[in-house]
Scaffold this motif. Structure first.
Motif, short mmCIF file in Angstrom:
data_model
loop_
_atom_site.label_atom_id
_atom_site.label_comp_id
_atom_site.label_asym_id
_atom_site.label_seq_id
_atom_site.Cartn_x
_atom_site.Cartn_y
_atom_site.Cartn_z
N PRO A 1 35.46 62.34 37.19
CA PRO A 1 36.16 61.40 38.06
C PRO A 1 35.78 59.95 37.76
CG PRO A 1 35.30 63.24 39.33
CD PRO A 1 34.71 63.35 37.96
N MET A 2 34.53 59.73 37.38
CA MET A 2 34.09 58.38 37.07
C MET A 2 34.80 57.85 35.82
SD MET A 2 30.26 56.96 36.30
CE MET A 2 29.62 58.01 37.60
N LEU A 3 34.92 58.70 34.81
CA LEU A 3 35.60 58.29 33.58
C LEU A 3 37.07 58.01 33.85
CD1 LEU A 3 35.21 57.86 30.54
CD2 LEU A 3 35.89 60.24 30.21
N GLN A 4 37.70 58.84 34.68
CA GLN A 4 39.10 58.61 35.02
C GLN A 4 39.26 57.31 35.79
OE1 GLN A 4 41.50 62.27 36.05
NE2 GLN A 4 39.45 63.13 36.29
N ALA A 5 38.31 57.01 36.66
CA ALA A 5 38.37 55.76 37.41
C ALA A 5 38.24 54.57 36.47
CB ALA A 5 37.28 55.73 38.48
N GLN A 6 37.33 54.67 35.52
CA GLN A 6 37.14 53.59 34.56
C GLN A 6 38.39 53.39 33.70
OE1 GLN A 6 33.41 55.02 32.76
NE2 GLN A 6 32.47 53.12 33.43
N ALA A 7 39.03 54.50 33.32
CA ALA A 7 40.21 54.40 32.47
C ALA A 7 41.35 53.68 33.17
CB ALA A 7 40.66 55.80 32.04
N ALA A 8 41.44 53.83 34.48
CA ALA A 8 42.54 53.23 35.24
C ALA A 8 42.25 51.80 35.66
CB ALA A 8 42.83 54.08 36.48
N ALA A 9 41.02 51.37 35.53
CA ALA A 9 40.63 50.06 36.06
C ALA A 9 40.86 48.94 35.06
CB ALA A 9 39.16 50.10 36.48
N SER A 10 41.04 47.74 35.59
CA SER A 10 41.17 46.55 34.76
C SER A 10 39.80 46.18 34.19
CB SER A 10 41.71 45.39 35.60
OG SER A 10 40.78 45.05 36.62
N ARG A 11 39.81 45.23 33.26
CA ARG A 11 38.56 44.80 32.66
C ARG A 11 37.57 44.32 33.73
NH1 ARG A 11 36.90 43.12 27.66
NH2 ARG A 11 39.00 43.45 26.82
N ARG A 12 38.09 43.71 34.78
CA ARG A 12 37.21 43.14 35.80
C ARG A 12 36.49 44.23 36.60
NH1 ARG A 12 39.26 38.07 39.51
NH2 ARG A 12 37.20 37.13 39.85
N LEU A 13 37.16 45.38 36.78
CA LEU A 13 36.59 46.43 37.63
C LEU A 13 36.08 47.64 36.87
CD1 LEU A 13 39.10 46.54 40.64
CD2 LEU A 13 36.96 45.28 40.46
N ARG A 14 36.30 47.71 35.55
CA ARG A 14 36.05 48.95 34.85
C ARG A 14 34.58 49.37 34.81
NH1 ARG A 14 37.48 47.08 28.65
NH2 ARG A 14 35.61 45.80 28.30
N ASP A 15 33.65 48.42 34.91
CA ASP A 15 32.23 48.78 34.88
C ASP A 15 31.68 49.13 36.26
OD1 ASP A 15 32.10 48.38 32.15
OD2 ASP A 15 31.52 46.28 32.34
N LEU A 16 32.48 48.85 37.30
CA LEU A 16 31.97 49.03 38.65
C LEU A 16 31.74 50.49 39.03
CD1 LEU A 16 31.08 47.31 41.04
CD2 LEU A 16 33.41 47.50 41.96
N PRO A 17 32.64 51.44 38.69
CA PRO A 17 32.37 52.84 39.07
C PRO A 17 31.03 53.36 38.56
CG PRO A 17 34.65 52.60 38.40
CD PRO A 17 33.98 51.29 38.08
N ALA A 18 30.69 53.06 37.31
CA ALA A 18 29.41 53.53 36.77
C ALA A 18 28.25 52.83 37.46
CB ALA A 18 29.36 53.28 35.27
N TRP A 19 28.40 51.55 37.77
CA TRP A 19 27.34 50.82 38.46
C TRP A 19 27.11 51.40 39.84
CZ3 TRP A 19 26.60 48.03 42.90
CH2 TRP A 19 25.42 47.27 42.95
N ILE A 20 28.17 51.72 40.56
CA ILE A 20 28.05 52.30 41.89
C ILE A 20 27.26 53.61 41.82
CG2 ILE A 20 29.34 53.45 43.75
CD1 ILE A 20 31.53 51.33 43.33
N ALA A 21 27.58 54.44 40.83
CA ALA A 21 26.94 55.76 40.73
C ALA A 21 25.45 55.67 40.49
CB ALA A 21 27.60 56.57 39.61
N THR A 22 24.98 54.57 39.91
CA THR A 22 23.55 54.41 39.63
C THR A 22 22.85 53.49 40.62
OG1 THR A 22 24.08 52.66 38.03
CG2 THR A 22 23.84 54.90 37.17
N HIS A 23 23.57 53.06 41.65
CA HIS A 23 22.97 52.17 42.65
C HIS A 23 23.36 52.62 44.06
CE1 HIS A 23 22.76 49.72 39.01
NE2 HIS A 23 21.80 49.05 39.60
N LEU A 24 23.29 53.91 44.29
CA LEU A 24 23.73 54.45 45.57
C LEU A 24 22.86 54.01 46.74
CD1 LEU A 24 24.66 58.10 44.50
CD2 LEU A 24 26.20 56.18 44.91
N GLN A 25 21.64 53.57 46.45
CA GLN A 25 20.75 53.12 47.53
C GLN A 25 21.01 51.66 47.93
OE1 GLN A 25 16.54 54.21 46.84
NE2 GLN A 25 17.27 55.47 45.14
N ASP A 26 21.83 50.97 47.14
CA ASP A 26 22.09 49.56 47.40
C ASP A 26 23.13 49.38 48.51
OD1 ASP A 26 20.40 49.28 45.29
OD2 ASP A 26 21.76 48.13 44.03
N ASP A 27 23.31 48.12 48.89
CA ASP A 27 24.39 47.75 49.80
C ASP A 27 25.70 47.86 49.03
OD1 ASP A 27 26.21 46.66 51.54
OD2 ASP A 27 25.31 44.66 51.60
#
Length: 332
Positions: free
Chosen positions: A218-244
């Motif tokens: 699902p993360m890869l599919q999310a990245q594939a659909a995202a623009s350049r501005r948002l494409r790195d965010l899904p992976a960042w979220i998955a590795t920072h679940l303890q953050d705000d």
């Protein structure tokens, strides 16, 4: 990165012969991934595994990438019986040729009853099926080949959603890199979870998934659909679940206004930021419940839940049962 061996951990145990089966058109990662896992297991538990690379006729094989690979010998000269056989996958023409030549399927059919376990990576499942080893069993293969496997071999119960499937002594995995996770599961079955986790860290895997996970990330599919501005965010979220991970915090990270960010995220990713974060936290908690014995307090903190109550509510909403009941049902 090299692993530190555990001295004499398996001194009294016999070496296990692992035979990797290759043919012309083979996918190199289908061989290299499992081979790397077992070689690192051997480094951690010296004397436990002996690797053998074999082709049907003993000649070198040319991969689908054009690489010429030397082998140790023919299948007929492989250790008999081996402990474990892993059949790699490859391009369609190579798999068809390997099946039609009958050397690999016939050897597998003959050796399987005396072999502790037989496995395949990707389209190697077709070779197992041609040998009759998947009849009446659950199995999987690359997502793009699942329908064909079902049509050609209707006695196979194809599991399209899994990255690997174990049915008795027969293991099958999905496409390409999932062979690494299959091999880690085989090693864990032999040597325990601690060793498989050490190898996963040595291989710099971002996550050690269990077999029931979806083939298409699902993360890869999310990245594939995202623009350049948002494409790195899904992976960042998955590795920072303890953050705000509020809309305001995520919007600030990508230098957008909260309103514009929320609209853009929903349009490109397919759900609201809050729902995506909730899904990632729940998936991470499921993984930890399956694969660790961590208490709920630790899992809740690691996955970004504010409390155990929040974790429990999330599980009841999604699964209808609290985490502990879900863990007992799913197993570690």
């Amino acid at each position: 990165m090299s692993a530190t061996p555990h001295k004499d951990a398996n001194a009294a145990l016999p070496a296990l012969d692992v035979v990797l089966v290759a043919f012309d058109g083979v996918e190199p990662i289908d061989l290299a991934g499992p081979a790397s896992v077992f070689s690192k297991a051997e480094a951690l538990r010296p004397g436990r595994y002996r690797l053998h690379l074999a082709s049907p006729d003993g000649g070198p094989v040319r991969s689908n990438a054009g690489l010429c690979l030397a082998v140790d010998g023919a299948l007929s000269h492989a250790p008999t019986p081996p402990d474990t056989v892993i059949v790699a996958g490859g391009d369609a023409a190579g798999v068809r040729a390997a099946i039609h030549a009958r050397l690999a399927p016939d050897w597998l059919a003959g050796v399987a009853p005396r072999t502790r376990r037989v496995a395949s990576v990707c389209t190697g499942a077709f070779v197992l099926a041609a040998a009759g080893l998947l009849d009446g069993r659950e199995a999987t293969t690359h997502w793009a080949a699942c329908e064909q496997l079902q049509v050609l071999y209707p006695r196979v119960q194809v599991r399209r959603e899994c990255i690997y499937v174990r049915d008795g002594p027969v293991w099958t995995s999905a496409g390409v890199t999932t062979g690494i996770e299959l091999a880690l599961a085989l090693v864990e079955d032999d040597l325990g979870r601690e060793v498989s986790m050490d190898i996963a860290r040595a291989l710099a895997l971002p996550l050690l998934r269990d077999g029931g996970q979806a083939q298409l990330s699902p993360m890869l599919q999310a990245q594939a659909a995202a623009s350049r501005r948002l494409r790195d965010l899904p992976a960042w979220i998955a590795t920072h679940l303890q953050d705000d991970l509020s809309v305001a915090a995520l919007a600030q990270r990508v230098s957008m206004s909260p309103r514009h960010f929320a609209r853009s995220f929903a349009a490109e990713i397919g759900c609201t930021p809050a729902r995506y974060v909730a899904q990632q936290r729940l998936q991470a908690a499921e993984q930890l419940l399956r694969r660790t014995q961590w208490p709920q307090e630790r899992i809740a903190g690691h996955c970004g839940y504010g409390s155990v109550d929040a974790l429990q509510r999330a599980f009841v909403r999604r699964h209808g049962v609290p985490p502990q009941a879900w863990r007992r049902r799913s197993g570690p």
